[in-house]
Design a protein around this motif. Structure first.
Motif, PDB file in Angstrom:
ATOM      1  N   ASP A  20       0.814  -1.217   0.000  1.00 53.78           N
ATOM      2  CA  ASP A  20       0.000   0.000   0.000  1.00 53.78           C
ATOM      3  C   ASP A  20       0.843   1.260   0.000  1.00 53.78           C
ATOM      4  N   THR A  21       2.140   1.087  -0.139  1.00 49.94           N
ATOM      5  CA  THR A  21       3.023   2.231   0.036  1.00 49.94           C
ATOM      6  C   THR A  21       4.084   2.287  -1.044  1.00 49.94           C
ATOM      7  N   GLY A  53       8.466   1.397  -5.592  1.00 53.27           N
ATOM      8  CA  GLY A  53       7.192   0.786  -5.179  1.00 53.27           C
ATOM      9  C   GLY A  53       5.966   1.478  -5.728  1.00 53.27           C
ATOM     10  N   GLU A  54       6.160   2.347  -6.700  1.00 56.19           N
ATOM     11  CA  GLU A  54       5.026   3.155  -7.188  1.00 56.19           C
ATOM     12  C   GLU A  54       4.066   2.360  -8.055  1.00 56.19           C
ATOM     13  N   ILE A  55       4.590   1.289  -8.684  1.00 58.35           N
ATOM     14  CA  ILE A  55       3.741   0.572  -9.637  1.00 58.35           C
ATOM     15  C   ILE A  55       2.599  -0.150  -8.943  1.00 58.35           C
ATOM     16  N   ALA A  56       2.937  -0.880  -7.888  1.00 50.60           N
ATOM     17  CA  ALA A  56       1.896  -1.605  -7.155  1.00 50.60           C
ATOM     18  C   ALA A  56       0.885  -0.638  -6.553  1.00 50.60           C
ATOM     19  N   LEU A  57       1.381   0.547  -6.279  1.00 51.07           N
ATOM     20  CA  LEU A  57       0.509   1.552  -5.688  1.00 51.07           C
ATOM     21  C   LEU A  57      -0.552   1.995  -6.683  1.00 51.07           C
ATOM     22  N   VAL A  76      10.756   8.204   2.620  1.00 49.86           N
ATOM     23  CA  VAL A  76       9.499   8.931   2.860  1.00 49.86           C
ATOM     24  C   VAL A  76       8.377   8.074   2.278  1.00 49.86           C
ATOM     25  N   PRO A  77       7.538   7.500   3.144  1.00 42.06           N
ATOM     26  CA  PRO A  77       6.452   6.659   2.611  1.00 42.06           C
ATOM     27  C   PRO A  77       5.330   7.504   1.985  1.00 42.06           C
ATOM     28  N   ILE A  78       4.794   6.995   0.889  1.00 37.54           N
ATOM     29  CA  ILE A  78       3.645   7.650   0.246  1.00 37.54           C
ATOM     30  C   ILE A  78       2.493   6.663   0.241  1.00 37.54           C
ATOM     31  N   GLN A  79       1.402   7.039   0.871  1.00 39.54           N
ATOM     32  CA  GLN A  79       0.293   6.110   1.030  1.00 39.54           C
ATOM     33  C   GLN A  79      -0.588   6.028  -0.207  1.00 39.54           C
TER      34      GLN A  79
END
Ligand code: C2E
Ligand code: CA
Ligand code: CA
Ligand code: CA
Length: 386
Positions: A20-21, A53-57, A76-79
């Protein structure tokens, strides 16, 4: 902003898991790998300011790779909910293209890491995707149809009379665009102009509109008893950006022997707030051709009033939203009243749109509004339907 600290060798996320992140690497370095053990391949090393990790997001599918910190790393996590919100506001065509690109990416990726894909079916997510896809496909096909609409002569201009409020004499006409779609029937302008702006076709459509209004004018003109009637043509902000616009307008006026003083161009505030220097040059250029400029939808923007002084505006058009409510809503009445006073004190002509009843007309007359437009005087109609 929250931070996540990971030590050298620590896993940030694993291939195949749902996530999720996404993360921005603020400090440190990570390795991106696919496969495991002997089959492990490092596909990249990423440092500061990279996104992982942006793709799964975006597509809600399992992670395509494993990411580990190589050194002490700060993230820096992005939700997901933040990204979802942004994506939702994005145009459906862009959303669709993004999904197509990601699907391709995953397909290719899947060929490397065969057998490792975890298939997760989320029915709720799936139906949301279908909706986005339907909207996107509908838009894409409308955009595609629009490319041929000009050539195929599917556009038509309707004209609505503009009258003196005191005695209902026709002073001029506003040209309103209609798309006679071969399958869907008549499509109103607000249903396709946004798309035309996004695809850039608005420029050609706008020039066509101006040409057609000039072609129709000699016939239309006879329907007014005024000595100097006018035709008013809408322009969208997207048309005004180029400095060549003034030359294009001039060329059309010359080609069709259109008297410039019988042409009015309707612009909205959005034309004036973007690049003010270019806008000013264009408006002054248009004015010097001899035509007049109307500020359309007055009162609906948020840009303040200073531009009323800065630009050569001849006519103020008070938006229908205020006019239609002025008998029942006090604020609307005050806005209409203030707009009329403002226009007159600045020496501008003022026009109220959307007059549907005799009562509205009487009130506007009392408030000294000189020009009006609306169903009371006449609905927009095609040249052939008159
Ligand atoms: P607009 O410029 O504010 O045009 C007035 C709209 O109000 C028109 O809708 C007109 O049919 C409608 N209208 C006029 N009198 C009345 C009335 O008494 N009652 C009600 N309920 N409605 C009334 P239309 O033709 O659907 O156009 C919608 C908008 O599309 C226009 O709003 C304008 O912003 C845009 N548009 C239309 N033609 C063109 C064009 O050729 N180029 C560009 N760029 N925009 C256009
Ligand atoms: Ca208008
Ligand atoms: Ca208007
Ligand atoms: Ca309007």
């Amino acid at each position: 902003l929250s931070r996540q600290v990971v030590q050298a060798g620590e896993c940030i996320f694993q291939e195949g898991e749902l996530g999720d992140t996404a993360y921005i690497i603020e400090e440190g370095c990570v390795e991106v790998c696919i496969g495991e053990g002997e089959n492990k391949i490092r596909i990249s090393l990423l440092g500061k300011d990279n996104l992982i990790g942006e793709i799964a997001l975006i597509d809600h599918q399992p992670r395509t790779a494993t990411v580990r910190a190589v050194v002490h790393t700060v993230l820096v996590p992005i939700q997901r909910n933040m990204v979802d919100e942004l994506l939702e506001k994005t145009d459906p065509v862009i959303q669709h293209l993004l999904h197509v690109v990601l699907e391709r990416f995953r397909h290719k990726h899947g060929q490397y890491a065969e057998g490792k894909q975890v298939e997760q079916y989320d029915p709720q997510r799936y139906s949301a995707d279908v909706l986005i896809r339907q909207r996107a496909v509908a838009n894409l096909s409308l955009a595609e149809d629009m490319r041929f609409a000009l050539q195929a002569q599917q556009f038509e201009l309707y004209y609505q009379p503009i009258c003196t409020i005191s005695d209902s004499k026709i002073k001029g006409f506003e040209a309103l665009l209609r798309w006679m779609h071969p399958v869907q029937g008549m499509i109103p302008p607000l249903d396709f102009l946004g798309l035309a702006e996004q695809t850039g076709q608005i420029r050609d459509i706008g020039l066509w509109t101006l040409k057609q209004a000039c072609i129709d004018w000699p016939i239309l003109r006879k329907r007014s008893r005024d000595d100097q009637p006018f035709v008013s043509v809408n322009m969208s902000a997207a048309q005004l950006t180029g400095a060549t616009f003034v030359d294009e307008v001039k060329a059309i006026l010359d080609e069709y022997n259109m008297p410039a003083n019988e042409l009015k161009l309707e612009l909205t505030e959005t034309c004036m707030i973007g690049n003010t220097q270019v806008a000013l040059e264009v408006l002054v250029g248009l004015q010097s051709l001899g035509l007049t400029i109307a500020l359309d939808d007055f009162g609906t923007g948020f840009s303040g009033l200073d531009y009323l002084q800065r630009y050569p505006i001849h006519t103020l058009k008070i938006d229908r939203a205020f006019v239609s409510r002025m008998l029942t809503n006090h604020e609307s009445l005050q806005i209409v009243r203030a707009s009329i006073d403002l226009a007159q004190s600045l020496g501008m002509e003022v026009l109220a749109e959307g007059i549907e009843t005799e009562e509205t007309r009487n009130l506007l007359n009392k408030l000294n509004c000189t020009l009006g437009q609306g169903w009371l005087f006449g609905k927009p109609a095609g040249m052939r339907h008159r």
